[in-house]
Design a protein around this motif. Structure first.
Motif, PDB file in Angstrom:
ATOM      1  N   LEU A 155      -1.158  18.805   3.595  1.00  0.00           N
ATOM      2  CA  LEU A 155      -1.229  17.981   2.376  1.00  0.00           C
ATOM      3  C   LEU A 155      -0.343  16.746   2.457  1.00  0.00           C
ATOM      4  O   LEU A 155      -0.533  15.775   1.726  1.00  0.00           O
ATOM      5  N   LEU A 156       0.650  16.825   3.311  1.00  0.00           N
ATOM      6  CA  LEU A 156       1.572  15.703   3.416  1.00  0.00           C
ATOM      7  C   LEU A 156       0.891  14.557   4.145  1.00  0.00           C
ATOM      8  O   LEU A 156       0.310  14.755   5.216  1.00  0.00           O
ATOM      9  N   ALA A 157       0.936  13.377   3.555  1.00  0.00           N
ATOM     10  CA  ALA A 157       0.297  12.225   4.180  1.00  0.00           C
ATOM     11  C   ALA A 157       0.997  11.892   5.494  1.00  0.00           C
ATOM     12  O   ALA A 157       2.194  12.127   5.647  1.00  0.00           O
ATOM     13  N   SER A 158       0.237  11.361   6.428  1.00  0.00           N
ATOM     14  CA  SER A 158       0.839  11.024   7.711  1.00  0.00           C
ATOM     15  C   SER A 158       1.752   9.815   7.543  1.00  0.00           C
ATOM     16  O   SER A 158       1.638   9.042   6.599  1.00  0.00           O
ATOM     17  N   ALA A 159       2.670   9.682   8.469  1.00  0.00           N
ATOM     18  CA  ALA A 159       3.736   8.695   8.318  1.00  0.00           C
ATOM     19  C   ALA A 159       3.355   7.346   8.895  1.00  0.00           C
ATOM     20  O   ALA A 159       2.651   7.270   9.901  1.00  0.00           O
ATOM     21  N   ASP A 160       3.825   6.279   8.258  1.00  0.00           N
ATOM     22  CA  ASP A 160       3.753   4.956   8.873  1.00  0.00           C
ATOM     23  C   ASP A 160       4.811   4.861   9.975  1.00  0.00           C
ATOM     24  O   ASP A 160       4.619   4.190  10.987  1.00  0.00           O
ATOM     25  N   LEU A 161       5.938   5.526   9.704  1.00  0.00           N
ATOM     26  CA  LEU A 161       7.045   5.523  10.670  1.00  0.00           C
ATOM     27  C   LEU A 161       7.649   6.921  10.717  1.00  0.00           C
ATOM     28  O   LEU A 161       7.898   7.522   9.667  1.00  0.00           O
ATOM     29  N   THR A 162       7.851   7.447  11.910  1.00  0.00           N
ATOM     30  CA  THR A 162       8.574   8.711  12.071  1.00  0.00           C
ATOM     31  C   THR A 162       9.892   8.425  12.769  1.00  0.00           C
ATOM     32  O   THR A 162       9.918   7.792  13.830  1.00  0.00           O
ATOM     33  N   ILE A 163      10.964   8.875  12.139  1.00  0.00           N
ATOM     34  CA  ILE A 163      12.285   8.723  12.739  1.00  0.00           C
ATOM     35  C   ILE A 163      12.742  10.110  13.162  1.00  0.00           C
ATOM     36  O   ILE A 163      12.826  11.023  12.343  1.00  0.00           O
ATOM     37  N   SER A 164      13.000  10.260  14.440  1.00  0.00           N
ATOM     38  CA  SER A 164      13.427  11.558  14.948  1.00  0.00           C
ATOM     39  C   SER A 164      14.854  11.409  15.469  1.00  0.00           C
ATOM     40  O   SER A 164      15.114  10.604  16.357  1.00  0.00           O
ATOM     41  N   ILE A 165      15.763  12.186  14.864  1.00  0.00           N
ATOM     42  CA  ILE A 165      17.188  12.012  15.206  1.00  0.00           C
ATOM     43  C   ILE A 165      17.655  13.204  16.040  1.00  0.00           C
ATOM     44  O   ILE A 165      17.472  14.355  15.645  1.00  0.00           O
ATOM     45  N   LYS A 166      18.256  12.896  17.188  1.00  0.00           N
ATOM     46  CA  LYS A 166      18.807  13.969  18.049  1.00  0.00           C
ATOM     47  C   LYS A 166      20.293  13.742  18.233  1.00  0.00           C
ATOM     48  O   LYS A 166      20.731  12.663  18.632  1.00  0.00           O
ATOM     49  N   LEU A 167      21.040  14.813  17.929  1.00  0.00           N
ATOM     50  CA  LEU A 167      22.494  14.733  18.060  1.00  0.00           C
ATOM     51  C   LEU A 167      22.878  15.304  19.418  1.00  0.00           C
ATOM     52  O   LEU A 167      22.563  16.440  19.729  1.00  0.00           O
ATOM     53  N   THR A 168      23.565  14.497  20.235  1.00  0.00           N
ATOM     54  CA  THR A 168      24.115  15.034  21.493  1.00  0.00           C
ATOM     55  C   THR A 168      25.575  14.616  21.565  1.00  0.00           C
ATOM     56  O   THR A 168      25.871  13.428  21.604  1.00  0.00           O
ATOM     57  N   GLY A 169      26.443  15.617  21.544  1.00  0.00           N
ATOM     58  CA  GLY A 169      27.875  15.336  21.460  1.00  0.00           C
ATOM     59  C   GLY A 169      28.134  14.628  20.159  1.00  0.00           C
ATOM     60  O   GLY A 169      27.730  15.094  19.094  1.00  0.00           O
ATOM     61  N   ASP A 170      28.781  13.469  20.226  1.00  0.00           N
ATOM     62  CA  ASP A 170      29.085  12.706  19.011  1.00  0.00           C
ATOM     63  C   ASP A 170      28.063  11.609  18.776  1.00  0.00           C
ATOM     64  O   ASP A 170      28.187  10.842  17.823  1.00  0.00           O
ATOM     65  N   SER A 171      27.084  11.489  19.661  1.00  0.00           N
ATOM     66  CA  SER A 171      26.186  10.354  19.485  1.00  0.00           C
ATOM     67  C   SER A 171      24.794  10.824  19.072  1.00  0.00           C
ATOM     68  O   SER A 171      24.366  11.943  19.363  1.00  0.00           O
ATOM     69  N   ARG A 172      24.135   9.977  18.344  1.00  0.00           N
ATOM     70  CA  ARG A 172      22.818  10.297  17.795  1.00  0.00           C
ATOM     71  C   ARG A 172      21.782   9.344  18.361  1.00  0.00           C
ATOM     72  O   ARG A 172      21.983   8.125  18.347  1.00  0.00           O
ATOM     73  N   CYS A 173      20.678   9.928  18.843  1.00  0.00           N
ATOM     74  CA  CYS A 173      19.579   9.087  19.285  1.00  0.00           C
ATOM     75  C   CYS A 173      18.536   9.031  18.169  1.00  0.00           C
ATOM     76  O   CYS A 173      18.039  10.061  17.719  1.00  0.00           O
ATOM     77  N   PHE A 174      18.252   7.835  17.692  1.00  0.00           N
ATOM     78  CA  PHE A 174      17.210   7.608  16.687  1.00  0.00           C
ATOM     79  C   PHE A 174      15.958   7.140  17.424  1.00  0.00           C
ATOM     80  O   PHE A 174      15.940   6.026  17.944  1.00  0.00           O
ATOM     81  N   ALA A 175      14.942   7.993  17.479  1.00  0.00           N
ATOM     82  CA  ALA A 175      13.679   7.591  18.102  1.00  0.00           C
ATOM     83  C   ALA A 175      12.709   7.228  16.991  1.00  0.00           C
ATOM     84  O   ALA A 175      12.408   8.047  16.118  1.00  0.00           O
ATOM     85  N   LEU A 176      12.235   5.995  17.001  1.00  0.00           N
ATOM     86  CA  LEU A 176      11.345   5.489  15.952  1.00  0.00           C
ATOM     87  C   LEU A 176       9.942   5.367  16.524  1.00  0.00           C
ATOM     88  O   LEU A 176       9.759   4.696  17.546  1.00  0.00           O
ATOM     89  N   ASN A 200       0.819  -1.216   0.000  1.00  0.00           N
ATOM     90  CA  ASN A 200       0.000   0.000   0.000  1.00  0.00           C
ATOM     91  C   ASN A 200       0.849   1.261   0.000  1.00  0.00           C
ATOM     92  O   ASN A 200       0.343   2.341   0.290  1.00  0.00           O
ATOM     93  N   GLY A 201       2.119   1.114  -0.275  1.00  0.00           N
ATOM     94  CA  GLY A 201       3.011   2.272  -0.184  1.00  0.00           C
ATOM     95  C   GLY A 201       3.414   2.502   1.260  1.00  0.00           C
ATOM     96  O   GLY A 201       2.735   2.038   2.183  1.00  0.00           O
ATOM     97  N   LEU A 202       4.504   3.197   1.437  1.00  0.00           N
ATOM     98  CA  LEU A 202       5.072   3.373   2.771  1.00  0.00           C
ATOM     99  C   LEU A 202       5.620   4.790   2.887  1.00  0.00           C
ATOM    100  O   LEU A 202       6.279   5.268   1.963  1.00  0.00           O
ATOM    101  N   ILE A 203       5.308   5.450   3.986  1.00  0.00           N
ATOM    102  CA  ILE A 203       5.782   6.828   4.175  1.00  0.00           C
ATOM    103  C   ILE A 203       6.583   6.921   5.471  1.00  0.00           C
ATOM    104  O   ILE A 203       6.094   6.561   6.545  1.00  0.00           O
ATOM    105  N   ILE A 204       7.813   7.370   5.320  1.00  0.00           N
ATOM    106  CA  ILE A 204       8.699   7.505   6.476  1.00  0.00           C
ATOM    107  C   ILE A 204       9.087   8.975   6.618  1.00  0.00           C
ATOM    108  O   ILE A 204       9.625   9.568   5.684  1.00  0.00           O
TER     109      ILE A 204
END
Ligand SMILES: Nc1ncnc2c1ncn2[C@@H]1O[C@H](COP(=O)(O)OP(=O)(O)OP(=O)(O)O)[C@@H](O)[C@H]1O
Ligand SMILES: [Mg+2]
Length: 159
Positions: A122-143, A33-37
């Motif tokens: 107008l933008l269709a809502s996401a099946d998955l939202t990935i939110s990336i936060k950079l702190t220092g050298d490390s990145r938190c990927f919240a899915l 059905n298509g996929l939106i990230i």
């Protein structure tokens, strides 16, 4: 509607690559059905880097450049069409209408959208939202997901 969320700590590009590949393998099975990230996060968070590894994991061999100026870059791959958007420079959400945005969100397509907040309603809502936060050298990927398709994207992730 089911919601779930999970987080990954990423300390280098190799780890972004592994996460992107694992999500891409799940995504490939769920494109009926298509996929939106949606990809959220500040400038330089790592959204394009994630997208690059995701698109390459699905069989693209060349470069993946940032769609900052073109708004969208298409990739016609073996099993799937990927549309990689960057809406940072979208002046007005109505531009999406002129682009025929709905046609991108179809069967067999995966849409990766950087800066989805700029897209407006107008933008269709996401099946998955990935939110990336950079702190220092490390990145938190919240899915986070909503709906069954999104849920299944998070199954058996290998990182
Ligand atoms: N996991 C990572 N580990 C180390 N460096 C990274 C990682 N992910 C991205 N980078 C580096 O961070 C920089 C910015 O990455 P990228 O272009 O992916 O950000 P972006 O979120 O797409 O930014 P923009 O909002 O400007 O589009 C690049 O130099 C990239 O190599
Ligand atoms: Mg980017």
């Amino acid at each position: 509607m089911t919601f779930s969320s999970t987080e990954f700590n990423v300390v280098n590009e190799q780890q972004t690559r592994v996460l992107a590949k694992s999500l891409a393998e799940n995504a490939e099975r769920l494109i009926d059905n298509g996929l939106i990230i949606h990809l959220e996060g500040d400038l330089g968070a790592g959204k394009t880097t994630f997208s690059r590894y995701f698109i390459q994991a699905l069989g693209h061999n060349g470069a993946v450049k940032s769609p900052t100026y073109t708004l969208v870059e298409p990739y016609a791959l073996n099993k799937v069409n990927i549309y990689h958007f960057d809406l940072y420079r979208l002046a007005d959400p109505e531009e999406l209408e002129f682009m025929g945005i709905r046609d991108y969100f179809g069967k067999g397509n995966i849409c990766l959208v950087e800066w989805p907040q700029r897209g407006g309603p107008l933008l269709a809502s996401a099946d998955l939202t990935i939110s990336i936060k950079l702190t220092g050298d490390s990145r938190c990927f919240a899915l986070s997901t909503s709906g069954q398709t999104g849920e299944r994207l998070l199954e058996h992730l290998v990182t």
